[in-house]
Scaffold this motif. Structure first.
Motif, PDB file in Angstrom:
ATOM      1  N   GLY A  45       8.972  13.539  -4.805  1.00 20.63           N
ATOM      2  CA  GLY A  45       8.953  13.580  -6.257  1.00 20.63           C
ATOM      3  C   GLY A  45       7.585  13.710  -6.890  1.00 20.63           C
ATOM      4  O   GLY A  45       7.480  13.787  -8.109  1.00 20.63           O
ATOM      5  N   GLY A  46       6.507  13.715  -6.109  1.00 21.12           N
ATOM      6  CA  GLY A  46       5.181  13.838  -6.715  1.00 21.12           C
ATOM      7  C   GLY A  46       4.075  13.465  -5.762  1.00 21.12           C
ATOM      8  O   GLY A  46       4.113  13.773  -4.580  1.00 21.12           O
ATOM      9  N   GLN A  47       3.068  12.771  -6.290  1.00 22.76           N
ATOM     10  CA  GLN A  47       1.953  12.327  -5.464  1.00 22.76           C
ATOM     11  C   GLN A  47       1.465  10.984  -5.966  1.00 22.76           C
ATOM     12  O   GLN A  47       1.708  10.608  -7.112  1.00 22.76           O
ATOM     13  N   VAL A  48       0.772  10.272  -5.101  1.00 25.91           N
ATOM     14  CA  VAL A  48       0.222   8.973  -5.472  1.00 25.91           C
ATOM     15  C   VAL A  48      -1.211   8.889  -4.963  1.00 25.91           C
ATOM     16  O   VAL A  48      -1.542   9.407  -3.903  1.00 25.91           O
ATOM     17  N   ALA A  49      -2.079   8.281  -5.785  1.00 23.40           N
ATOM     18  CA  ALA A  49      -3.474   8.065  -5.419  1.00 23.40           C
ATOM     19  C   ALA A  49      -3.756   6.572  -5.445  1.00 23.40           C
ATOM     20  O   ALA A  49      -3.256   5.840  -6.308  1.00 23.40           O
ATOM     21  N   GLU A  50      -4.553   6.127  -4.489  1.00 27.68           N
ATOM     22  CA  GLU A  50      -4.959   4.726  -4.375  1.00 27.68           C
ATOM     23  C   GLU A  50      -6.473   4.707  -4.301  1.00 27.68           C
ATOM     24  O   GLU A  50      -7.072   5.448  -3.531  1.00 27.68           O
ATOM     25  N   LEU A  51      -7.095   3.853  -5.115  1.00 28.17           N
ATOM     26  CA  LEU A  51      -8.544   3.781  -5.172  1.00 28.17           C
ATOM     27  C   LEU A  51      -8.953   2.323  -4.982  1.00 28.17           C
ATOM     28  O   LEU A  51      -8.392   1.440  -5.624  1.00 28.17           O
ATOM     29  N   VAL A  52      -9.877   2.073  -4.086  1.00 34.10           N
ATOM     30  CA  VAL A  52     -10.442   0.744  -3.871  1.00 34.10           C
ATOM     31  C   VAL A  52     -11.943   0.879  -4.084  1.00 34.10           C
ATOM     32  O   VAL A  52     -12.598   1.653  -3.386  1.00 34.10           O
ATOM     33  N   ALA A  53     -12.477   0.151  -5.066  1.00 37.62           N
ATOM     34  CA  ALA A  53     -13.881   0.353  -5.433  1.00 37.62           C
ATOM     35  C   ALA A  53     -14.595  -0.962  -5.692  1.00 37.62           C
ATOM     36  O   ALA A  53     -13.982  -1.950  -6.103  1.00 37.62           O
ATOM     37  N   ARG A  54     -15.882  -0.922  -5.453  1.00 36.20           N
ATOM     38  CA  ARG A  54     -16.779  -1.990  -5.878  1.00 36.20           C
ATOM     39  C   ARG A  54     -17.579  -1.393  -7.032  1.00 36.20           C
ATOM     40  O   ARG A  54     -18.149  -0.320  -6.899  1.00 36.20           O
ATOM     41  N   THR A  55     -17.610  -2.089  -8.168  1.00 34.47           N
ATOM     42  CA  THR A  55     -18.182  -1.540  -9.389  1.00 34.47           C
ATOM     43  C   THR A  55     -19.503  -2.227  -9.752  1.00 34.47           C
ATOM     44  O   THR A  55     -19.703  -3.392  -9.435  1.00 34.47           O
ATOM     45  N   MET A 101       0.838  -1.168   0.000  1.00 34.99           N
ATOM     46  CA  MET A 101       0.000   0.000   0.000  1.00 34.99           C
ATOM     47  C   MET A 101       0.886   1.235   0.000  1.00 34.99           C
ATOM     48  O   MET A 101       2.070   1.165   0.236  1.00 34.99           O
ATOM     49  N   VAL A 102       0.274   2.363  -0.211  1.00 35.61           N
ATOM     50  CA  VAL A 102       0.965   3.634  -0.299  1.00 35.61           C
ATOM     51  C   VAL A 102       1.530   4.017   1.072  1.00 35.61           C
ATOM     52  O   VAL A 102       0.893   3.770   2.088  1.00 35.61           O
ATOM     53  N   PRO A 103       2.727   4.619   1.105  1.00 34.00           N
ATOM     54  CA  PRO A 103       3.249   5.085   2.383  1.00 34.00           C
ATOM     55  C   PRO A 103       2.214   5.964   3.088  1.00 34.00           C
ATOM     56  O   PRO A 103       1.515   6.747   2.469  1.00 34.00           O
ATOM     57  N   ALA A 104       2.109   5.828   4.411  1.00 32.86           N
ATOM     58  CA  ALA A 104       1.023   6.452   5.163  1.00 32.86           C
ATOM     59  C   ALA A 104       1.190   7.936   5.438  1.00 32.86           C
ATOM     60  O   ALA A 104       0.434   8.500   6.201  1.00 32.86           O
ATOM     61  N   ALA A 105       2.142   8.601   4.832  1.00 34.59           N
ATOM     62  CA  ALA A 105       2.379  10.022   5.102  1.00 34.59           C
ATOM     63  C   ALA A 105       1.254  10.881   4.554  1.00 34.59           C
ATOM     64  O   ALA A 105       0.991  10.886   3.366  1.00 34.59           O
ATOM     65  N   ALA A 106       0.562  11.577   5.425  1.00 34.51           N
ATOM     66  CA  ALA A 106      -0.430  12.609   5.075  1.00 34.51           C
ATOM     67  C   ALA A 106      -1.361  12.185   3.950  1.00 34.51           C
ATOM     68  O   ALA A 106      -1.381  12.787   2.887  1.00 34.51           O
ATOM     69  N   ARG A 107      -2.153  11.166   4.168  1.00 36.83           N
ATOM     70  CA  ARG A 107      -3.102  10.702   3.157  1.00 36.83           C
ATOM     71  C   ARG A 107      -4.402  11.469   3.276  1.00 36.83           C
ATOM     72  O   ARG A 107      -4.985  11.553   4.342  1.00 36.83           O
ATOM     73  N   ASP A 108      -4.850  12.023   2.167  1.00 35.28           N
ATOM     74  CA  ASP A 108      -6.165  12.654   2.089  1.00 35.28           C
ATOM     75  C   ASP A 108      -7.135  11.609   1.553  1.00 35.28           C
ATOM     76  O   ASP A 108      -6.837  10.900   0.590  1.00 35.28           O
ATOM     77  N   THR A 109      -8.294  11.505   2.149  1.00 39.54           N
ATOM     78  CA  THR A 109      -9.302  10.534   1.743  1.00 39.54           C
ATOM     79  C   THR A 109     -10.327  11.208   0.838  1.00 39.54           C
ATOM     80  O   THR A 109     -10.665  12.366   1.033  1.00 39.54           O
ATOM     81  N   PHE A 110     -10.807  10.468  -0.167  1.00 37.97           N
ATOM     82  CA  PHE A 110     -11.893  10.980  -1.001  1.00 37.97           C
ATOM     83  C   PHE A 110     -12.854   9.846  -1.325  1.00 37.97           C
ATOM     84  O   PHE A 110     -12.479   8.674  -1.322  1.00 37.97           O
ATOM     85  N   ASP A 111     -14.105  10.189  -1.577  1.00 43.16           N
ATOM     86  CA  ASP A 111     -15.130   9.236  -1.954  1.00 43.16           C
ATOM     87  C   ASP A 111     -15.049   9.015  -3.461  1.00 43.16           C
ATOM     88  O   ASP A 111     -15.050   9.975  -4.240  1.00 43.16           O
ATOM     89  N   VAL A 112     -14.977   7.758  -3.874  1.00 42.23           N
ATOM     90  CA  VAL A 112     -14.822   7.441  -5.294  1.00 42.23           C
ATOM     91  C   VAL A 112     -15.970   8.016  -6.135  1.00 42.23           C
ATOM     92  O   VAL A 112     -15.740   8.625  -7.172  1.00 42.23           O
ATOM     93  N   ALA A 113     -17.199   7.855  -5.684  1.00 46.52           N
ATOM     94  CA  ALA A 113     -18.357   8.306  -6.473  1.00 46.52           C
ATOM     95  C   ALA A 113     -18.317   9.805  -6.751  1.00 46.52           C
ATOM     96  O   ALA A 113     -18.646  10.252  -7.857  1.00 46.52           O
ATOM     97  N   THR A 114     -17.903  10.623  -5.786  1.00 47.26           N
ATOM     98  CA  THR A 114     -17.875  12.062  -6.010  1.00 47.26           C
ATOM     99  C   THR A 114     -16.642  12.507  -6.792  1.00 47.26           C
ATOM    100  O   THR A 114     -16.626  13.601  -7.339  1.00 47.26           O
ATOM    101  N   ALA A 115     -15.624  11.663  -6.877  1.00 46.96           N
ATOM    102  CA  ALA A 115     -14.397  12.034  -7.599  1.00 46.96           C
ATOM    103  C   ALA A 115     -14.511  11.817  -9.101  1.00 46.96           C
ATOM    104  O   ALA A 115     -13.691  12.316  -9.862  1.00 46.96           O
ATOM    105  N   LEU A 116     -15.517  11.093  -9.551  1.00 46.37           N
ATOM    106  CA  LEU A 116     -15.657  10.766 -10.976  1.00 46.37           C
ATOM    107  C   LEU A 116     -16.425  11.860 -11.697  1.00 46.37           C
ATOM    108  O   LEU A 116     -17.588  11.730 -12.015  1.00 46.37           O
ATOM    109  N   SER A 117     -15.743  12.976 -11.977  1.00 48.07           N
ATOM    110  CA  SER A 117     -16.497  14.102 -12.540  1.00 48.07           C
ATOM    111  C   SER A 117     -15.769  14.860 -13.644  1.00 48.07           C
ATOM    112  O   SER A 117     -16.192  15.932 -14.005  1.00 48.07           O
ATOM    113  N   THR A 118     -14.691  14.321 -14.203  1.00 49.04           N
ATOM    114  CA  THR A 118     -13.964  15.037 -15.264  1.00 49.04           C
ATOM    115  C   THR A 118     -14.839  15.135 -16.516  1.00 49.04           C
ATOM    116  O   THR A 118     -15.462  14.167 -16.919  1.00 49.04           O
ATOM    117  N   SER A 119     -14.868  16.327 -17.122  1.00 43.30           N
ATOM    118  CA  SER A 119     -15.609  16.478 -18.381  1.00 43.30           C
ATOM    119  C   SER A 119     -14.689  17.126 -19.413  1.00 43.30           C
ATOM    120  O   SER A 119     -13.756  17.831 -19.070  1.00 43.30           O
TER     121      SER A 119
END
Length: 170
Positions: free
Chosen positions: A53-63, A1-19
């Motif tokens: 060097g950047g950022q990393v995102a981890e997503l766990v979803a049920r589809t 899993m991603v290193p635990a330093a300062a992880r921001d949490t987000f809800d998958v359903a609300t993050a799917l909004s790129t147009s």
């Protein structure tokens, strides 16, 4: 899993909004934006962390619609070099699909994307994004890093899968 330093949490359903304003790549906008999921297709949790060097995102979803990573990889190969116009401006996307990590009973996908501005000099690096996805049935684990993180994303994705999948019935 991603290193635990300062992880921001987000809800998958609300993050799917790129147009997109326009898709100049002949149906490649989903590939360019890494949209393996559509609005309404998933519930789950995501984490985003700043790393060296950047950022990393981890997503766990049920589809609701199981991810077809083989078909998505084929589309990514077709869209390996396209220009797409979106709300942030025009960018050139260059994708390289790689073999995904071996995970028994699951489909995997691994690719790298470099985003550059049209006409950007070759000596200036673009924004590098790497993505690794693992899916089985209705469970999807996806890791994406941006920048020069030098993380072993395949190993991190497999570890995230091993941690999350049993709790999701896989």
């Amino acid at each position: 899993m991603v290193p635990a330093a300062a992880r921001d949490t987000f809800d998958v359903a609300t993050a799917l909004s790129t147009s997109d304003r326009a898709d100049d790549g002949g149906g490649c906008a989903d590939v360019v934006h890494g949209r393996l999921l559509r609005p309404g297709d998933a519930v789950g949790q995501g984490f985003q962390s700043a790393v060296a060097g950047g950022q990393v995102a981890e997503l766990v979803a049920r589809t609701t619609l199981p991810a077809d990573l083989a078909t998505w990889a084929g589309q990514a190969r077709r869209c390996a070099h396209v220009t797409v116009d979106d709300p942030q401006g025009t960018a050139v996307s260059t994708l390289t699909v790689r073999p995904g990590p071996a995970v028994p009973g699951a489909e995997t996908l691994s690719y790298q994307q470099v985003l550059t501005l049209p006409g950007q000099p070759a000596e200036l690096p673009g924004l590098r994004l790497r993505t690794v996805a693992i899916a089985a049935g209705d469970v999807l684990v996806l890791l994406r890093d941006a920048g020069a993180t030098e993380l072993d994303l395949d190993t991190l994705a497999v570890t995230a899968w091993q941690h999350a999948a049993p709790r999701l019935g896989r």
